[in-house]
Design an enzyme around this catalytic site. Sequence first.
Site, mmCIF file in Angstrom:
data_model
loop_
_atom_site.group_PDB
_atom_site.id
_atom_site.type_symbol
_atom_site.label_atom_id
_atom_site.label_comp_id
_atom_site.label_asym_id
_atom_site.label_seq_id
_atom_site.Cartn_x
_atom_site.Cartn_y
_atom_site.Cartn_z
ATOM 1 N N GLY A 120 0.849 -1.182 0.000
ATOM 2 C CA GLY A 120 0.000 0.000 0.000
ATOM 3 C C GLY A 120 0.881 1.226 0.000
ATOM 4 O O GLY A 120 2.044 1.157 0.389
ATOM 5 N N THR A 121 0.350 2.364 -0.454
ATOM 6 C CA THR A 121 1.239 3.500 -0.620
ATOM 7 C C THR A 121 0.991 4.700 0.300
ATOM 8 O O THR A 121 1.572 4.739 1.370
ATOM 9 C CB THR A 121 1.307 3.906 -2.083
ATOM 10 O OG1 THR A 121 -0.011 3.921 -2.592
ATOM 11 C CG2 THR A 121 2.120 2.921 -2.865
ATOM 12 N N THR A 122 0.131 5.640 -0.065
ATOM 13 C CA THR A 122 0.135 6.893 0.685
ATOM 14 C C THR A 122 -1.094 7.094 1.586
ATOM 15 O O THR A 122 -2.222 6.890 1.155
ATOM 16 C CB THR A 122 0.220 8.088 -0.280
ATOM 17 O OG1 THR A 122 1.293 7.836 -1.166
ATOM 18 C CG2 THR A 122 0.483 9.373 0.472
#
Lengths: 245, 258
Positions: free
Chosen positions: B30-32
């Site tokens: 997952g990123t931001t």
Amino acid sequence: MSTPFYVSPQQAMADRAEYARKGIARGRSLVVLQYADGIVFVGENPSRALHKFSEIYDRIGFAAAGKYNEYENLRIGGVRYADLRGYTYDRDDVTARGLANVYAQTLGTIFSSAAEKPYEVELVVAEVGETPDGDQIYRLPHDGSIVDEHGSVAVGGNAEQISGFLDQRHRDGMSLAEALKLAVQALSRDTNGSEREIPAERLEVAVLDRTRPQKRKFKRIVGRQLGRLLEADGAGTEAETSEDE
Amino acid sequence: MDFLSEHQPELLPGKRQLPPAQGVLEAPHGTTIVAVTFPGGVVLAGDRRATMGNVIAQRDIEKVFPADEYSAVGIAGTAGLAVEMVKLFQLELEHFEKVEGAQLSLEGKANRLSTMIRSNLGMAMQGLAVVPLFAGYDVDRERGRIFSYDVTGGRSEEHNFAATGSGSIFARGAMKKLFRDDLTEEQATTLVVQALYDAADDDSATGGPDVARRIYPIITVITEDGFRRLTEEESSQLARAVLQKRLEEPDGPKAALL
């Protein structure tokens, strides 16, 4: 070495049952009723902190009469059982039937084991369904048997008389205020038939409300909301309950 | 959790025997995640992309979860482990609440999450880190608070705004320029969408609003009234409004020079 007196198993069990029944009868009774939108728990409880009713899981509630330390122990066991089940499998896989079975096993084992004294508790495990037909109420007496109840159930000291009273007056599809009033009426009848007043501060009330938008349907009804429900008469109650959500 | 570790330790993330790793293990990441406080509460939001190396693993992953009535967790890092950690965290808060009859303090919840991240350190060393952002409404202090973490479980309280994940540097830059003390709830939600847009603009692993597929950031607001996730409708409106403005000014709102 002296030989102990012979006590027949029947006698031994009868003594233990008698002991447990007396213990339970010392406590105040409580009632659990179905109403249109769920299940309501009502009991007389002077304490604000030591609850007789509590949440076990999303749709499952727990009510107990008898000795506090013993049913608190069972309650925590139930919460653990339910949370572990729900975490391992899925939230939908926790059912009142499964929980009632575990309680029945525990109570039954304790009741018939000679090493321990029987628990002086009587439990009610209730699950609210999507519709009133899906509601389940189980009563678990001290000896580990299970009774599948419908409509209304009373446990504790004066249970027989109260449930007799409720059976005659309870009907399906009552509003919350109606059910609550009936419950208070039932609880305020003494053994000798006379009535006494139970003030709202001494009442413990909780509901499993199927109309609640959250997953967790259990909710305590306290303070002003309880006062309003007790005062409301039949008609205007539907709006009142939904407005508090 | 203590009960679980006694009875079924294999269910806990930290108790697993790990096979020796060879090379880099490919798993969705997952990123931001971004968070902003405003008077009366806190906003926590996340983009929808999960990446596996240079591949987009999932376009519509959900990375922001309610922890309980008054708090939420947003996760960056290995998606599978993070989701499990959140599930266990939710369970633990609920369990505590039921057994004790009272909620944990916000500080207590943040500490608990810290321990859980630390128990994942072994996995983190092999490249499977989980770094969440925890936000909640402190009922006692009557304000929104944000806690950020590092892989070792180090916890620090962030004031005003915070971000985590690969796009966090860009998001933080955007928030730094846009944040003000007197944001309303609506302004705060707009701010997080701007920050996520900037993160997606410069970080390939962060997903921007996907108008064609109708995939918009997940935005949650926690106030005195509890946790609320903005509906699809609301978040699409916010995202479209930001997008519309960016068509004129691709770099977003300009802050004053002095």
